[in-house]
Motif scaffolding. Sequence first.
Motif, PDB file in Angstrom:
ATOM      1  N   ALA A 166      -5.819   7.356  -8.116  1.00 60.80           N
ATOM      2  CA  ALA A 166      -4.712   7.925  -7.345  1.00 60.80           C
ATOM      3  C   ALA A 166      -4.928   7.715  -5.849  1.00 60.80           C
ATOM      4  O   ALA A 166      -4.002   7.345  -5.119  1.00 60.80           O
ATOM      5  CB  ALA A 166      -4.560   9.406  -7.659  1.00 60.80           C
ATOM      6  N   ARG A 167      -6.151   7.951  -5.404  1.00 61.43           N
ATOM      7  CA  ARG A 167      -6.431   7.823  -3.972  1.00 61.43           C
ATOM      8  C   ARG A 167      -6.367   6.360  -3.537  1.00 61.43           C
ATOM      9  O   ARG A 167      -5.892   6.048  -2.433  1.00 61.43           O
ATOM     10  CB  ARG A 167      -7.789   8.452  -3.648  1.00 61.43           C
ATOM     11  N   ALA A 186      -2.734   5.404  -3.337  1.00 56.42           N
ATOM     12  CA  ALA A 186      -2.131   6.023  -2.156  1.00 56.42           C
ATOM     13  C   ALA A 186      -2.529   5.297  -0.880  1.00 56.42           C
ATOM     14  O   ALA A 186      -1.719   5.148   0.045  1.00 56.42           O
ATOM     15  CB  ALA A 186      -2.539   7.488  -2.068  1.00 56.42           C
ATOM     16  N   SER A 187      -3.773   4.819  -0.827  1.00 49.42           N
ATOM     17  CA  SER A 187      -4.246   4.169   0.395  1.00 49.42           C
ATOM     18  C   SER A 187      -3.525   2.853   0.664  1.00 49.42           C
ATOM     19  O   SER A 187      -3.549   2.344   1.776  1.00 49.42           O
ATOM     20  CB  SER A 187      -5.756   3.928   0.305  1.00 49.42           C
ATOM     21  N   SER A 188      -2.886   2.307  -0.363  1.00 50.56           N
ATOM     22  CA  SER A 188      -2.155   1.046  -0.174  1.00 50.56           C
ATOM     23  C   SER A 188      -0.773   1.266   0.424  1.00 50.56           C
ATOM     24  O   SER A 188      -0.048   0.302   0.698  1.00 50.56           O
ATOM     25  CB  SER A 188      -2.022   0.316  -1.511  1.00 50.56           C
ATOM     26  N   GLY A 189      -0.397   2.534   0.600  1.00 49.42           N
ATOM     27  CA  GLY A 189       0.918   2.840   1.155  1.00 49.42           C
ATOM     28  C   GLY A 189       1.962   3.133   0.096  1.00 49.42           C
ATOM     29  O   GLY A 189       3.141   3.305   0.417  1.00 49.42           O
ATOM     30  N   SER A 190       1.528   3.218  -1.168  1.00 49.24           N
ATOM     31  CA  SER A 190       2.475   3.526  -2.247  1.00 49.24           C
ATOM     32  C   SER A 190       2.927   4.978  -2.149  1.00 49.24           C
ATOM     33  O   SER A 190       2.184   5.831  -1.660  1.00 49.24           O
ATOM     34  CB  SER A 190       1.812   3.286  -3.607  1.00 49.24           C
ATOM     35  N   GLU A 215      -7.905   9.744   5.344  1.00 43.29           N
ATOM     36  CA  GLU A 215      -8.640   8.499   5.169  1.00 43.29           C
ATOM     37  C   GLU A 215      -7.913   7.311   5.783  1.00 43.29           C
ATOM     38  O   GLU A 215      -6.707   7.362   6.039  1.00 43.29           O
ATOM     39  CB  GLU A 215      -8.881   8.235   3.672  1.00 43.29           C
ATOM     40  N   GLU A 216      -8.660   6.234   5.986  1.00 46.86           N
ATOM     41  CA  GLU A 216      -8.063   5.005   6.508  1.00 46.86           C
ATOM     42  C   GLU A 216      -7.179   4.364   5.448  1.00 46.86           C
ATOM     43  O   GLU A 216      -7.422   4.500   4.245  1.00 46.86           O
ATOM     44  CB  GLU A 216      -9.160   4.020   6.928  1.00 46.86           C
ATOM     45  N   GLU A 217      -6.170   3.648   5.921  1.00 50.10           N
ATOM     46  CA  GLU A 217      -5.291   2.957   4.984  1.00 50.10           C
ATOM     47  C   GLU A 217      -5.998   1.765   4.345  1.00 50.10           C
ATOM     48  O   GLU A 217      -6.961   1.218   4.883  1.00 50.10           O
ATOM     49  CB  GLU A 217      -4.036   2.467   5.718  1.00 50.10           C
ATOM     50  N   PHE A 218      -5.488   1.371   3.175  1.00 53.70           N
ATOM     51  CA  PHE A 218      -5.935   0.172   2.474  1.00 53.70           C
ATOM     52  C   PHE A 218      -7.443   0.192   2.220  1.00 53.70           C
ATOM     53  O   PHE A 218      -8.169  -0.742   2.532  1.00 53.70           O
ATOM     54  CB  PHE A 218      -5.537  -1.085   3.260  1.00 53.70           C
TER      55      PHE A 218
END
Length: 266
Positions: free
Chosen positions: A82-83, A86-90, A248-251
């Motif tokens: 999930a995390r 989410a970090s991919s911008g979904s 957290e940082e993206e991607f």
Amino acid sequence: MQENNFRVNSHCLKTAITRVETDKIVTRGYNQRDLIEKIRYSDMIFLLLKGRLPSPEEGKMFNHVLVSFCDHGVTPPSTQTARLVASSGSPMNSAVAGALLSFGHKHAGAIERAMELYQSKISSLYITEDSDIDNKQIASLAIDIYNEYVLGDKKIPGFGHRYHNVDPRAEKLMELAIKEGFIGPHIKLAFAVEDLIYEKKHIRLNVDGANAAILSDLGFTPDLGLGVFIVGRIPGIIAHIHEENMEEEEFRKFCDLDDVIYKSGR
């Protein structure tokens, strides 16, 4: 001319769950206006799944079960998936879907297997309502399970934990079952099996094993085990997705190029 036998069924869907009328919504025979005011969220879930409202004791135990499922930390594959999504911008729904797709035989599957085990064994008994006779029958079933699994070098679903010697959630759930006087045959069987394998292997019930016994005594069938787990688990998943987006940082990735070992092809 050949007659056309194709007919359209004007009533293509049947449901006994909720009826929608103008200015009125009725779920399982109850007006939702009344349900909103008078029952807890966990009672509503019980009503939807079982078709009736729980007794006070059932309602308490079912609520305890759902709370115990809410969050298991950041280490489970579902939470990490999930995390990462989410970090991919979904969006939120995609990240939640990623978590749910991570559930399988190795992750979240133990509760259904434990329910199947408990229920298949208890269904073979003739419950007499005489506690001495029934307890002896259940003790005999526990020995059968021990011989089949432990002596057969197979893992009993719902027992043991990679981090805990004593799963605090399972211990508390069983304490509450005793406190509430909610001790049915499936919970008795779980206790009896635990006594045997703890004596020999020092292995205790985990949260899946405890909840499998409780849900079985609540009358849930194994096919609903994962569904109940999902209902309890989603709030924690949403909290992790929100934290990921905020903190957290993206991607983010679970590895970089330097972490990859490339194997030569044959």
